[in-house]
Design a protein around this motif. Structure first.
Motif, mmCIF file in Angstrom:
data_model
loop_
_atom_site.group_PDB
_atom_site.id
_atom_site.type_symbol
_atom_site.label_atom_id
_atom_site.label_comp_id
_atom_site.label_asym_id
_atom_site.label_seq_id
_atom_site.Cartn_x
_atom_site.Cartn_y
_atom_site.Cartn_z
ATOM 1 N N GLU A 143 0.828 -1.210 0.000
ATOM 2 C CA GLU A 143 0.000 0.000 0.000
ATOM 3 C C GLU A 143 0.861 1.258 0.000
ATOM 4 O OE1 GLU A 143 -3.069 -0.224 -0.522
ATOM 5 O OE2 GLU A 143 -3.733 -2.177 0.246
ATOM 6 N N ARG A 144 2.055 1.171 -0.572
ATOM 7 C CA ARG A 144 2.970 2.312 -0.575
ATOM 8 C C ARG A 144 2.306 3.575 -1.126
ATOM 9 N NH1 ARG A 144 7.800 1.556 -4.562
ATOM 10 N NH2 ARG A 144 6.077 1.919 -5.985
ATOM 11 N N ASP A 145 1.539 3.432 -2.183
ATOM 12 C CA ASP A 145 0.931 4.607 -2.803
ATOM 13 C C ASP A 145 -0.278 5.126 -2.034
ATOM 14 O OD1 ASP A 145 2.836 4.430 -4.779
ATOM 15 O OD2 ASP A 145 1.558 3.242 -6.117
ATOM 16 N N ASN A 146 -0.997 4.214 -1.367
ATOM 17 C CA ASN A 146 -2.220 4.624 -0.674
ATOM 18 C C ASN A 146 -1.986 5.108 0.747
ATOM 19 O OD1 ASN A 146 -3.931 3.933 -2.838
ATOM 20 N ND2 ASN A 146 -3.978 1.785 -2.196
ATOM 21 N N PRO A 158 6.674 -6.186 -0.289
ATOM 22 C CA PRO A 158 7.848 -6.007 -1.151
ATOM 23 C C PRO A 158 7.934 -4.620 -1.783
ATOM 24 C CG PRO A 158 6.269 -7.561 -2.133
ATOM 25 C CD PRO A 158 5.772 -7.250 -0.750
ATOM 26 N N ASP A 159 6.859 -3.851 -1.791
ATOM 27 C CA ASP A 159 6.889 -2.531 -2.448
ATOM 28 C C ASP A 159 7.455 -1.424 -1.551
ATOM 29 O OD1 ASP A 159 4.865 -1.931 -0.622
ATOM 30 O OD2 ASP A 159 3.545 -1.020 -2.115
ATOM 31 N N ARG A 194 5.126 -7.129 10.689
ATOM 32 C CA ARG A 194 5.451 -8.556 10.793
ATOM 33 C C ARG A 194 6.312 -8.918 9.585
ATOM 34 N NH1 ARG A 194 -0.195 -11.484 11.899
ATOM 35 N NH2 ARG A 194 -0.658 -10.605 9.852
ATOM 36 N N ALA A 195 7.062 -10.006 9.705
ATOM 37 C CA ALA A 195 8.071 -10.326 8.698
ATOM 38 C C ALA A 195 7.479 -10.749 7.362
ATOM 39 C CB ALA A 195 9.002 -11.415 9.223
ATOM 40 N N LYS A 196 6.314 -11.384 7.395
ATOM 41 C CA LYS A 196 5.754 -11.843 6.114
ATOM 42 C C LYS A 196 4.229 -11.795 6.132
ATOM 43 C CE LYS A 196 6.059 -16.589 7.560
ATOM 44 N NZ LYS A 196 5.689 -17.857 7.479
#
Ligand SMILES: Nc1nc2c(ncn2[C@@H]2O[C@H](COP(=O)(O)OP(=O)(O)OP(=O)(O)O)[C@@H](O)[C@H]2O)c(=O)[nH]1
Ligand SMILES: *[C@@H]1O[C@H](CO)[C@@H](O)[C@H](O)[C@H]1NC(C)=O
Length: 221
Positions: free
Chosen positions: A18-21, A50-51, A74-76
């Motif tokens: 959700e990098r963009d949001n 991953p983003d 959390r890691a994954k």
């Protein structure tokens, strides 16, 4: 400060790519809480996106302060259901707001949820996405779940009086949410629906907020 003395609202924002949001949803949340005057914190639960969502979240933490933006990564990718539980365990508010970070839900409805809760002394206030403006922000959760073959939920959805089941934008009293998650076995979307079914079984009071039902004086749109 408006709201009852000592009330604090913890917003749980699970994120996966959700990098963009994220900056927009956080900006809207902060604006909305500032204007309405309720005490709040925003808990971001990123599952190793991953983003680079977590890097963006760290910038937001710097910008707004670590008392307002709490990072509980959390890691994954472990799924939405456990993301809510994880976030809740770190929440200091006596109320928990659960919403999507992907702009399916508009923060401007939060003051309305809070007012509705105060009016009715409800344990849960649930948003409905099919009426009025509410629908604009939501995808069709019911169809999505049914297409995923979630049998438990489809059965429940077909019962009468289940109109509020499909909401995934909700306000809970923290102790009620804690009791409910103990009892829920589903994961992901189904989790939110199962929570309402369990809430009914336990006789918790549920207020339904439909954005189309009244002229709003919301200032943080
Ligand atoms: N922390 C966390 N957040 C998630 C996870 N899956 C979805 N989200 C977030 O939950 C909200 C709802 O997202 P959706 O895309 O509707 O969920 P989803 O369809 O289960 O996600 P996908 O299965 O990846 O398509 C958004 O804010 C997502 O970023 C997850 O496994 N962990
Ligand atoms: C909920 O209310 C119903 C009807 O009043 C009652 O029969 C039932 O025992 C209650 N359930 C719980 C868990 O309190």
């Amino acid at each position: 400060m408006s709201g009852r003395k000592g009330d604090r609202y913890s917003v749980l924002l699970p994120t996966y790519n959700e990098r963009d949001n994220l900056p927009l949803i956080v900006w809207l949340l902060v604006k909305c809480f500032k204007e309405s005057g309720y005490d709040y914190e925003i808990i971001i639960i990123d599952d190793g996106s991953p983003d680079g969502t977590l890097e963006v979240a760290k910038q937001l933490e710097k910008l707004y302060g670590s008392d307002k933006i709490l990072l509980r990564p959390r890691a994954k990718k472990l799924g939405l259901g456990t993301a809510y539980i994880h976030g809740m365990q770190h929440a200091t508010g006596n109320f928990i707001i659960i919403m999507d970070a992907d702009l399916s839900h508009h923060p401007k409805f939060i003051p309305e949820f809070i007012r509705k809760q105060n009016e009715g002394i409800f344990d849960i206030v649930s948003g409905t996405r099919y009426i009025g403006n509410g629908g604009v922000y939501g995808w069709d959760l019911k169809r999505k779940v049914i297409s995923r073959g979630a049998n438990f939920v489809t059965q429940v959805l077909l019962r009468p009086g289940a109109s509020d089941l499909t909401g995934s934008f909700r306000l809970y009293r923290k102790e009620v949410l804690e009791k409910l998650v103990e009892r829920c076995v589903s994961k992901g979307y189904v989790f939110q629906m199962e929570m309402i079914v369990r809430a009914r079984q336990l006789n918790y009071t549920i207020g339904e907020y439909t954005s189309g039902t009244r002229r709003s004086n919301m200032s943080c749109g």
